[in-house]
Enzyme design. Structure first.
Site, PDB file in Angstrom:
ATOM      1  N   HIS A 178      17.924  43.164  27.281  1.00  0.00           N
ATOM      2  CA  HIS A 178      17.871  42.357  28.086  1.00  0.00           C
ATOM      3  C   HIS A 178      19.685  41.979  28.459  1.00  0.00           C
ATOM      4  CE1 HIS A 178      13.732  41.517  27.594  1.00  0.00           C
ATOM      5  NE2 HIS A 178      14.068  40.959  26.511  1.00  0.00           N
ATOM      6  N   HIS A 188       9.815  41.361  29.738  1.00  0.00           N
ATOM      7  CA  HIS A 188       9.250  42.449  29.237  1.00  0.00           C
ATOM      8  C   HIS A 188       8.485  43.356  29.947  1.00  0.00           C
ATOM      9  CE1 HIS A 188      10.380  39.413  26.109  1.00  0.00           C
ATOM     10  NE2 HIS A 188      10.876  40.314  25.594  1.00  0.00           N
TER      11      HIS A 188
END
Length: 329
Positions: A56, A215
């Site tokens: 991320h 995700h």
């Protein structure tokens, strides 16, 4: 799979080594266990620690530095860091004023940070971020997911801690900010986890995933590709319906790329969001555009609105010096 990579099992270690070398003036990398910490700490302040699965970036390590985090704990790609990472980070950066954990609402993150908090000898508290309005529960969470709004929480609470606020004040302010932040994203393609070697999900060339998680979790619906104005309309309608900002609210707008979207497209999306908000009488006071909470190489973006009060505006504008955000110094 085409990536800059040597060996899959060395991916995180080599990435972190490069990150630490590139920003050696700001951060230090601890290897056993792994965490990133500020190179120059502020004595006597509440220590802010966050973390989560890698993939991320720049969240969270990219926000370690003056005015934001004191340490970040990166797990393997899309995998929560372990309690021993959090414990070691807390011990390294606690200067006697206590530790505040900022945690995205994912089951693994929440469980491991709770374990670390229970074992932590220093006074501590937790702020749980759950800004994603797309779905109430997902395969990774009970309750709403924590996504790009986490960066806003880290910036605002980081400023308050830097100014000398105590642990109770930082915790209360963090909880206040969380209630005034809402996000939602859209994906055009999946990201590819290096260890898997293939996209996390499949999607048609003319399809988009509305409300995708960071995700690659499913969102609200799979739809046909639409113009940017229509996508902004759907995302902002959901966000405003949830956040319910006052008509005279001062808004911070974050347009966040998910890893595979050019900056030119993110600015185009902001143009659509800007027009949508102005047509409805909202006032945009601050803007941030860029890929700040990504999902590896996923093409897509998220929109975040934060309803700023005077204290929050002051904290957003205050000085920050991190690998990713730098202003006011």
């Amino acid at each position: 799979m085409k990536k800059f990579i040597n060996r899959v099992d060395h991916f995180l270690a080599e990435s972190l080594a490069g990150f630490a070398a590139a920003h050696a003036d700001l951060v230090e990398l601890n290897l056993e266990p792994v965490f990133v910490r500020r190179k120059t700490a502020t004595p006597g302040k509440v220590a802010l620690i966050s973390g989560g699965g890698s993939g991320h970036e720049p969240l969270h390590s990219g926000f370690v530095g003056y005015g934001m985090l004191d340490a970040a704990c990166p797990g393997q790609v899309f995998t929560s860091p372990t309690p021993d990472q959090m414990m070691a980070a807390a011990q390294a950066v606690d200067s006697g004023a206590g530790v505040l954990f900022i945690v995205k609402n994912y089951s693994g993150d929440l469980m491991n940070f709770e374990m670390a908090a229970e074992m932590c000898e220093a006074p501590n508290a937790t702020v749980l971020v759950n800004d994603d309005v797309a779905v109430e529960n997902s395969s990774y969470t009970t309750g709403r997911r924590g996504v790009a709004g986490t960066m806003i929480v880290e910036k605002l609470v980081g400023s308050m801690a830097e100014s000398g606020a105590n642990l109770e004040q930082c915790k209360a302010f963090g909880d206040h900010v969380v209630k005034r932040v809402a996000s939602m994203g859209v994906a055009f393609s999946s990201g590819t986890v290096p260890a898997a070697g293939k996209p996390t999900f499949t999607i048609g060339e003319d399809e988009i995933e509305i409300g995708v998680g960071i995700h690659g979790e499913p969102g609200r619906r799979r739809a046909r590709i639409a113009p940017a104005d229509a996508i902004a309309d759907e995302l902002l309608t959901a966000i405003v319906d949830d956040l319910k900002p006052a008509a005279d609210a001062a808004l911070l707008v974050l347009v966040n790329g998910l890893g595979g979207t050019p900056l030119s497209e993110l600015y185009l999306l902001f143009n659509s969001a800007h027009a949508w908000l102005r047509q409805r009488g909202f006032t945009i006071r601050r803007v941030q555009v860029g890929s700040l909470t990504t999902s590896l190489d996923m093409a897509g973006a998220s929109l975040t609105l934060c309803s700023l009060d005077a204290e929050m505006m002051k904290r957003w504008d205050s000085a920050v010096q991190t690998p990713t955000l730098r202003w006011g110094r």
